[in-house]
Design a protein around this motif. Structure first.
Motif, short mmCIF file in Angstrom:
data_model
loop_
_atom_site.label_atom_id
_atom_site.label_comp_id
_atom_site.label_asym_id
_atom_site.label_seq_id
_atom_site.Cartn_x
_atom_site.Cartn_y
_atom_site.Cartn_z
N GLY B 19 5.69 101.89 27.39
CA GLY B 19 5.87 103.01 26.46
C GLY B 19 7.21 103.70 26.63
N TYR B 20 8.10 103.11 27.40
CA TYR B 20 9.40 103.75 27.61
C TYR B 20 10.45 103.17 26.65
N THR B 21 11.39 104.02 26.28
CA THR B 21 12.53 103.52 25.52
C THR B 21 13.66 103.23 26.50
N LYS B 22 14.69 102.60 25.97
CA LYS B 22 15.88 102.31 26.76
C LYS B 22 16.44 103.59 27.39
N ALA B 23 16.30 104.69 26.65
CA ALA B 23 16.86 105.95 27.14
C ALA B 23 16.24 106.35 28.47
#
Ligand SMILES: Cc1cc2nc3c(=O)[nH]c(=O)nc-3n(C[C@H](O)[C@H](O)[C@H](O)COP(=O)(O)OP(=O)(O)OC[C@H]3O[C@@H](n4cnc5c(N)ncnc54)[C@H](O)[C@@H]3O)c2cc1C
Ligand SMILES: Cc1ncc(C[n+]2csc(CCOP(=O)(O)OP(=O)(O)O)c2C)c(N)n1
Ligand code: SF4
Ligand code: SF4
Ligand code: SF4
Ligand SMILES: [Mg+2]
Lengths: 590, 350
Positions: B19-23
């Motif tokens: 559930g994580y983005t690259k950010a």
């Protein structure tokens, strides 16, 4: 894709979302920066050039710029563009010195403007400084059109209206008020070089329901009632008021009623709440004044007892949508709902009416009995007669009327000089680097994370007592500054020079919103699938460079670029530069 | 003036399995020179870790001293980090890895940090086959101390202000192979298409995985007489082939042409697909790898891509037969077996 032609002014214009969406193409970020720099008068004048009524619009504009604001694509709320305009107007100093000089010796051309609404006033403003002699005819007692007769004073104080209308009427304009023009032929016979029709859409629509005849003395057309309040012919209303309709006129009617003695004021609308035509902020303001909105209620009949209006009956409906999304309102089958009322205001729409235009003047009318008007030149089929504002294509808003006025003035000027009205003058554009140092730009490129600031309101106890007390107080200077800082400076463009690029990827790596990709070229649709981040917003362009030494191209998706300048700061070769793009629609005679 | 990263990100950034983005894998804004290759490598590390859905707190990034060794500040801001002493990153990782074998160790170093002051440590960590990724950001100079030639600068190459280098260059991939490294690759900071899958493969590899990434120093060593400039590297690199990394449990969506591609299952169950361009190289055979490197050096070209991988690699923990539970999770009862056991042991030695 072909390399983007950034020499075409429309390319970068489109990147400045707010300016592009503004019918008059006001250079929004430019004036917002001036507000942040406390240069209010300069900010005001930029507005005045483009939209003529900054103080009025800073309070009442329909603000098509705000939903377009780039900020809504990266967070929730747009910059409060409209209310910042008001900050410029509220804090400016005397501008009379800056107004255009009006030549004493006229150019010999005479123009008649029918109606003194924003459309006509804009034509006057653009043509008077060029030496045209201008006659205005209007049936109200003062200038401003519906800005005076319809927009209530608690939204637009009279002083603000008078000031901005005055700047124009003082340009040596010959205005005749209180005169109903009932023959266009009579005007044309006065040998004007051109005539502009800016008479708006003055007729309110009504509902002919059972019982209306007997209820007549307590049922009013919304816009007629509002103007009668504005001109102080009407000073009270009953305690229980029903307002029919879901647009902005309905909102003005209900809020005005609350100030004229209405205690139980209700808005009743056929459509679901979310689909009402009124702007969201108008609905909020009505709600905050204790006005409930009953949606999904279709008016059925007036209930009259002993020759007196008692109320109305409504049928409850439910919105159903077919596959194409087309809505039908289907009765729920419940009993009719009765609501008591002393007075009813019908605010269900307006239309044009041209009974005073003879049909043998060479002006063609279409099947809806609307004049055939060219969308670019605003010329009718009689080359001497031009239309603009609500009179041209039906009811819109003030800023649209202004935009029409500017373009009609360009046409009238071309026409009077014997030139082709279809040859439109190109916009004024400049593009200039903002670089001052390695990490220094002549604009404030840091992106403010702040959420939108709310405009403070005067207390209800005060505003509901007197219809002339303005509700919104406007931003104070420090909040105005903070709100101005939310602007992303979309007019400071990222300009790419492929000859300088060494393809180091620094810009790709730093870009916070993943706008930049170096990749093999392709057709747009396919290319969009290969970019660093999803590029599904087809309304926003891709900026594509010529081929680089590795046979790739630079592709920038303009969609969510923050104009933060980090790409240019991180580029070792200044292949990216931040350049301010100023776009000004050319006005008559410029 | 900015020099701060805006908070806003692309609203439709893809999320990974966690559930994580690259950010969520980014670090602080870089303070390196604009255009430094090192920043691109940081970007590639962010991308690889995000795409592999590695929990940020399961990663430790360690480095020595240099511009390259500063980069861990600029990626994986939510992971563990240790910016150690010049050339000593390998010994710090060794200690950390022995204490906690459950973390992913990402060592970041420079050519100075590795091939000069840290050469001894580098040789031994390769030889011990410590389970880690070792990335050298190789710019042929000491960037941080203003661009002196490093030990990886090619003979005859000259930096911006320097004379042509008179010494022969150390080839870190060659050295690592000689020392017994079990995964050796070379790449270029300006080629993320190649670098990202290599980093992923290195992460999946069990054992010592070296990636020597040529990373131009725009400020001191990106001139026309340098063999570590963007232009020179682009013109002279030859890829062994392309590599595609398919993590465990992910469906293979690409169609692979039989004959040209080679599928390899990694230790953790993920797989890589190699499309060989250079038929003379067999990256699973050390002799072939050494030969290919020599050939390319001879012809003046830079061989990039996966150069060698030992599929039977046994990392230091396996060789030492250490406890499967990390040492830092063992309590006194586990570590001290008691007097009775001690007597038994002593008795067995009599
Ligand atoms: C209740 C209400 C609230 C509104 N609120 C807003 C708002 O908040 N913001 C916004 O942007 N827009 C608003 N509008 C719309 C806006 O007022 C109009 O779109 C705009 O004023 C149109 O300008 P115009 O110049 O075309 O014509 P108008 O403003 O309509 O002016 C036309 C003028 O011509 C006169 N006239 C007409 N026929 C004749 C004739 N035969 N002889 C002489 N004179 C004649 C009229 O009396 C009037 O003075 C509102 C409209 C209504 C009804
Ligand atoms: C023990 C010690 N010796 C010398 C130095 C000085 N020094 C700092 S960085 C550096 C070289 C760094 O080169 P490299 O590892 O290639 O990193 P780059 O800056 O090129 O990325 C040296 C010699 C030091 N910091 N510590
Ligand atoms: S200005 Fe440059 S770095 Fe900033 S968002 Fe736009 S493309 Fe990205
Ligand atoms: S940072 Fe500059 S030189 Fe580097 S890839 Fe971007 S545009 Fe090209
Ligand atoms: S000096 Fe060289 S290595 Fe260091 S940050 Fe600048 S470009 Fe990168
Ligand atoms: Mg170095």
């Amino acid at each position: 894709m072909k390399p983007t032609d950034i020499k075409n002014p429309e390319y970068f214009h489109k990147v400045v979302d707010c300016q592009y969406a503004c019918p008059a193409h006001t250079p929004v970020p430019e004036y917002i920066r001036l507000i942040a720099a406390e240069r209010y008068t300069d900010a005001y004048m930029i507005n005045w050039q483009s939209n003529v009524f900054p103080g009025i619009l800073g309070r009442t504009c329909d603000r098509p710029c705000e939903p377009a604001c780039r900020r809504v694509r990266v967070e929730e709320e747009p910059v409060a563009i409209c209310r910042l305009k008001r900050v410029a107007a509220d804090n400016k100093s005397d501008i009379t010195e800056r107004l255009p000089a009006i030549p004493k010796i006229k150019n010999g051309k005479r123009i008649a403007l029918i109606g003194a609404g924003p459309a006509s006033l804009t034509v006057a403003r653009d043509l008077a400084p060029l030496g045209y002699s201008i006659d205005i005819y209007d049936n109200q007692f003062a200038g401003g059109g519906m800005m005076r007769s319809q927009i209530p004073s608690f939204r637009l104080p009279l002083e603000v209206l008078d000031e901005e209308v005055g700047y124009i009427l003082n340009m040596g304009i010959n205005a005749t008020f209180g005169i109903q023009v009932d023959s266009l032929k009579a005007i044309l016979d006065k040998q004007y070089d051109a005539v502009f029709v800016g008479t708006g859409a003055p007729r309110g629509k009504g509902l002919n329901l059972p019982g209306l005849e007997d209820a007549m003395s307590n049922v009013f057309l919304g816009i007629d009632w509002l103007s009668s309040v504005a001109f102080e012919h009407t000073t009270t209303i009953g305690k229980r008021v029903l307002v029919l309709g879901g647009g902005n006129t309905a909102m003005d009617c209900c809020r005005t009623s609350r100030r004229m003695g209405g205690e139980d004021v209700r808005v009743v609308v056929r459509s679901p709440f979310a689909e009402m035509k009124a702007s969201p902020w108008e609905k909020e303001d009505a709600a905050s004044e204790g006005i409930p909105i009953y949606n999904n209620h279709v008016p059925k009949e007036f209930v009259v007892e002993d020759g007196k209006l008692k109320g109305m009956r409504f049928e409850k409906v439910e919105a159903r949508y077919d596959e194409a999304g087309k809505r039908t309102l289907v009765p729920t089958g419940e009993d009719l709902v009765f609501m008591e009322a002393d007075d009813v205001l019908m605010a269900i729409g307006q239309e044009n009416a041209f009974p005073w235009i003879e049909r043998d003047l060479g002006i063609e009318f279409d099947k809806w009995d609307m004049p055939v008007v060219n969308k670019t030149t605003f010329q009718s089929t009689n080359e001497r007669v031009f239309f603009g504002g609500d009179a041209a294509f039906g009811p819109e808003n003030v800023i649209t009327a202004v935009a029409h006025g500017h373009q009609a003035a360009v046409s009238i000027d071309l026409f009077c000089r014997g030139e082709d009205v279809r040859k439109r003058p190109p916009p004024h554009v400049t593009l200039a680097s903002q670089k001052m140092g390695v990490h220094e730009w002549s604009y404030d490129n840091a992106v403010a994370n702040d959420q939108r600031y709310a405009v403070p309101h005067a207390p209800l106890e005060k505003t509901l007592k007197d219809r002339k007390v303005e509700v919104e107080l406007g931003f104070d200077i420090s909040t105005g500054y903070k709100e101005a800082e939310r602007c992303l400076n979309c007019d400071v463009q990222t300009v790419f020079d492929e000859l300088r690029c060494i393809e180091c990827d620094a810009c790709v790596d730093i870009c916070p919103t993943d706008c930049i990709t170096f990749t093999m070229n392709g057709a747009e649709q396919e290319l969009r699938t290969r970019l660093e981040a999803p590029a599904g917003n087809l309304a926003q362009d891709l900026y594509v460079s010529a081929e680089l030494p590795t046979m790739r191209v630079m592709v920038k998706d303009e969609n969510v670029c923050l104009h933060c300048g980090l790409c240019a700061e991180r580029c070792p070769t200044t292949a990216w530069d931040m350049q301010k793009f100023l776009y000004n629609v050319r006005k008559a005679g410029e | 003036m900015s020099y701060q990263l805006p908070k806003f990100r692309h609203p439709e950034l893809p999320v990974n399995d966690l559930g994580y983005t690259k950010a969520d894998y980014e670090g602080a804004i870089s303070t390196l020179c604009a255009g430094c290759g090192h920043d691109s490598i940081s970007g590639a590390i962010v991308r690889a870790c995000h795409e592999l859905s590695i929990e940020p707190h399961k990663i430790a990034k360690l480095s020595g001293i240099g511009c390259s060794s500063k980069t861990p500040t600029y990626f994986l801001g939510k992971s563990h980090g240790f910016n150690s002493v010049h050339g000593r990153m390998p010994s710090v990782v060794t200690g950390a890895a022995l204490a906690n074998r459950d973390l992913l160790y990402m060592g970041v170093s420079g050519d100075g940090d590795t091939a000069s002051i840290g050469m001894g440590q580098f040789a031994h960590i390769a030889r011990r086959n410590l389970n880690m990724v070792y990335i050298v950001m190789n710019n042929g100079c000491y960037g941080l101390t203003k661009g002196q030639d490093s030990a990886t600068a090619d003979r005859g190459s000259a930096s911006k202000k320097g004379d042509p280098n008179i010494y022969s260059a150390i080839d870190l991939c060659g050295t690592a192979l000689q020392m017994g490294a079990t995964f050796v690759a070379r790449s270029f900071s300006g080629d993320k298409e190649q670098l990202v899958p290599l980093i992923k493969a290195a992460i999946s590899h069990r054992g010592f995985a070296l990636i020597d990434v040529i990373s131009p120093c725009v400020t001191f060593n990106n001139n026309s007489k340098s063999t570590k400039s963007y232009e020179f590297v682009r013109e002279h690199s030859e890829a062994t082939g392309t590599i595609d990394f398919v993590p465990l449990h992910k469906e293979i969506t690409t169609e692979y042409q039989p004959g040209h591609s080679h599928e390899v299952t990694m230790h953790d169950g993920s797989s890589i697909h190699l499309y060989k361009v250079d038929e003379s190289l067999n990256p699973f055979d050390r002799r072939s790898a050494i030969n290919a490197m020599e050939e390319h050096r001879y012809s003046g070209n830079i061989l990039t891509g996966l150069i060698y991988m030992n599929l039977d690699s046994r990392d230091l923990h396996e060789v030492l037969e250490t406890s499967h539970r990390p040492l830092n999770a063992l309590d006194e009862a586990d570590l001290c077996p008691g007097n009775k056991m001690l007597l038994n042991i002593n008795a067995s030695l009599r």
